[in-house]
Design a protein around this motif. Structure first.
Motif, PDB file in Angstrom:
ATOM      1  N   GLN A 163       0.832  -1.205   0.000  1.00  0.00           N
ATOM      2  CA  GLN A 163       0.000   0.000   0.000  1.00  0.00           C
ATOM      3  C   GLN A 163       0.867   1.256   0.000  1.00  0.00           C
ATOM      4  O   GLN A 163       0.540   2.241  -0.664  1.00  0.00           O
ATOM      5  CB  GLN A 163      -0.952   0.010   1.202  1.00  0.00           C
TER       6      GLN A 163
ATOM      7  N   ASP B 219       0.832   4.188  -2.823  1.00  0.00           N
ATOM      8  CA  ASP B 219       0.747   5.617  -2.483  1.00  0.00           C
ATOM      9  C   ASP B 219       1.892   6.405  -3.112  1.00  0.00           C
ATOM     10  O   ASP B 219       1.678   7.510  -3.627  1.00  0.00           O
ATOM     11  CB  ASP B 219       0.743   5.814  -0.966  1.00  0.00           C
TER      12      ASP B 219
ATOM     13  N   ALA C 123       1.287   6.614  -6.921  1.00  0.00           N
ATOM     14  CA  ALA C 123       0.168   7.521  -7.172  1.00  0.00           C
ATOM     15  C   ALA C 123       0.598   8.978  -7.000  1.00  0.00           C
ATOM     16  O   ALA C 123       0.276   9.830  -7.833  1.00  0.00           O
ATOM     17  CB  ALA C 123      -0.995   7.196  -6.234  1.00  0.00           C
ATOM     18  N   ALA C 124       1.350   9.255  -5.959  1.00  0.00           N
ATOM     19  CA  ALA C 124       1.823  10.628  -5.729  1.00  0.00           C
ATOM     20  C   ALA C 124       2.724  11.086  -6.872  1.00  0.00           C
ATOM     21  O   ALA C 124       2.628  12.236  -7.316  1.00  0.00           O
ATOM     22  CB  ALA C 124       2.574  10.710  -4.401  1.00  0.00           C
TER      23      ALA C 124
ATOM     24  N   GLU D 152       0.661  12.135  -9.616  1.00  0.00           N
ATOM     25  CA  GLU D 152      -0.310  13.149  -9.194  1.00  0.00           C
ATOM     26  C   GLU D 152      -1.739  12.607  -9.226  1.00  0.00           C
ATOM     27  O   GLU D 152      -2.674  13.256  -9.691  1.00  0.00           O
ATOM     28  CB  GLU D 152      -0.173  14.426 -10.028  1.00  0.00           C
ATOM     29  N   LEU D 153      -1.888  11.393  -8.696  1.00  0.00           N
ATOM     30  CA  LEU D 153      -3.191  10.733  -8.576  1.00  0.00           C
ATOM     31  C   LEU D 153      -3.388  10.313  -7.125  1.00  0.00           C
ATOM     32  O   LEU D 153      -2.436  10.217  -6.362  1.00  0.00           O
ATOM     33  CB  LEU D 153      -3.237   9.464  -9.455  1.00  0.00           C
ATOM     34  N   THR D 154      -4.635  10.021  -6.783  1.00  0.00           N
ATOM     35  CA  THR D 154      -4.880   9.385  -5.487  1.00  0.00           C
ATOM     36  C   THR D 154      -4.677   7.888  -5.687  1.00  0.00           C
ATOM     37  O   THR D 154      -4.677   7.397  -6.816  1.00  0.00           O
ATOM     38  CB  THR D 154      -6.321   9.636  -5.000  1.00  0.00           C
ATOM     39  N   ALA D 155      -4.546   7.176  -4.593  1.00  0.00           N
ATOM     40  CA  ALA D 155      -4.389   5.722  -4.675  1.00  0.00           C
ATOM     41  C   ALA D 155      -5.616   5.089  -5.331  1.00  0.00           C
ATOM     42  O   ALA D 155      -5.503   4.138  -6.103  1.00  0.00           O
ATOM     43  CB  ALA D 155      -4.152   5.133  -3.289  1.00  0.00           C
ATOM     44  N   GLU D 156      -6.789   5.646  -5.057  1.00  0.00           N
ATOM     45  CA  GLU D 156      -8.018   5.138  -5.644  1.00  0.00           C
ATOM     46  C   GLU D 156      -8.048   5.362  -7.164  1.00  0.00           C
ATOM     47  O   GLU D 156      -8.466   4.497  -7.919  1.00  0.00           O
ATOM     48  CB  GLU D 156      -9.254   5.789  -5.004  1.00  0.00           C
ATOM     49  N   GLN D 157      -7.595   6.530  -7.598  1.00  0.00           N
ATOM     50  CA  GLN D 157      -7.535   6.806  -9.037  1.00  0.00           C
ATOM     51  C   GLN D 157      -6.557   5.861  -9.720  1.00  0.00           C
ATOM     52  O   GLN D 157      -6.827   5.372 -10.808  1.00  0.00           O
ATOM     53  CB  GLN D 157      -7.124   8.258  -9.282  1.00  0.00           C
TER      54      GLN D 157
END
Length: 70
Positions: A51, A55, A58-59, A62-67
């Motif tokens: 996880q 993260d 994703a960072a 420039e996305l969220t983990a969900e995106q």
């Protein structure tokens, strides 16, 4: 599947390295496997590390983990 099995065989360090490799590869397939490990693996430490890698990736995108999971 191999990364998911390593912790049960005393290979936690190899599994963590495998997570790093999946994140570095960065393809949709590699990230899908990383996300699956973060969601479903039974080894808590590996699940938490997966996880964290999700993260980080994703960072970087420039996305969220969900995106990223989508």
């Amino acid at each position: 599947p191999v990364i998911r099995a390593w912790p049960g065989e005393g290979g936690h360090a190899k599994a963590v390295t495998g997570l790093d490799v999946l994140a570095a590869i960065g393809t949709d397939t590699a990230l899908m496997h990383l996300n699956t490990i973060a969601q479903r693996v039974k080894f808590k430490a590996l699940k938490t590390r997966a996880q964290e890698k999700i993260d980080e990736v994703a960072a970087g995108l420039e996305l969220t983990a969900e995106q990223l999971a989508d």
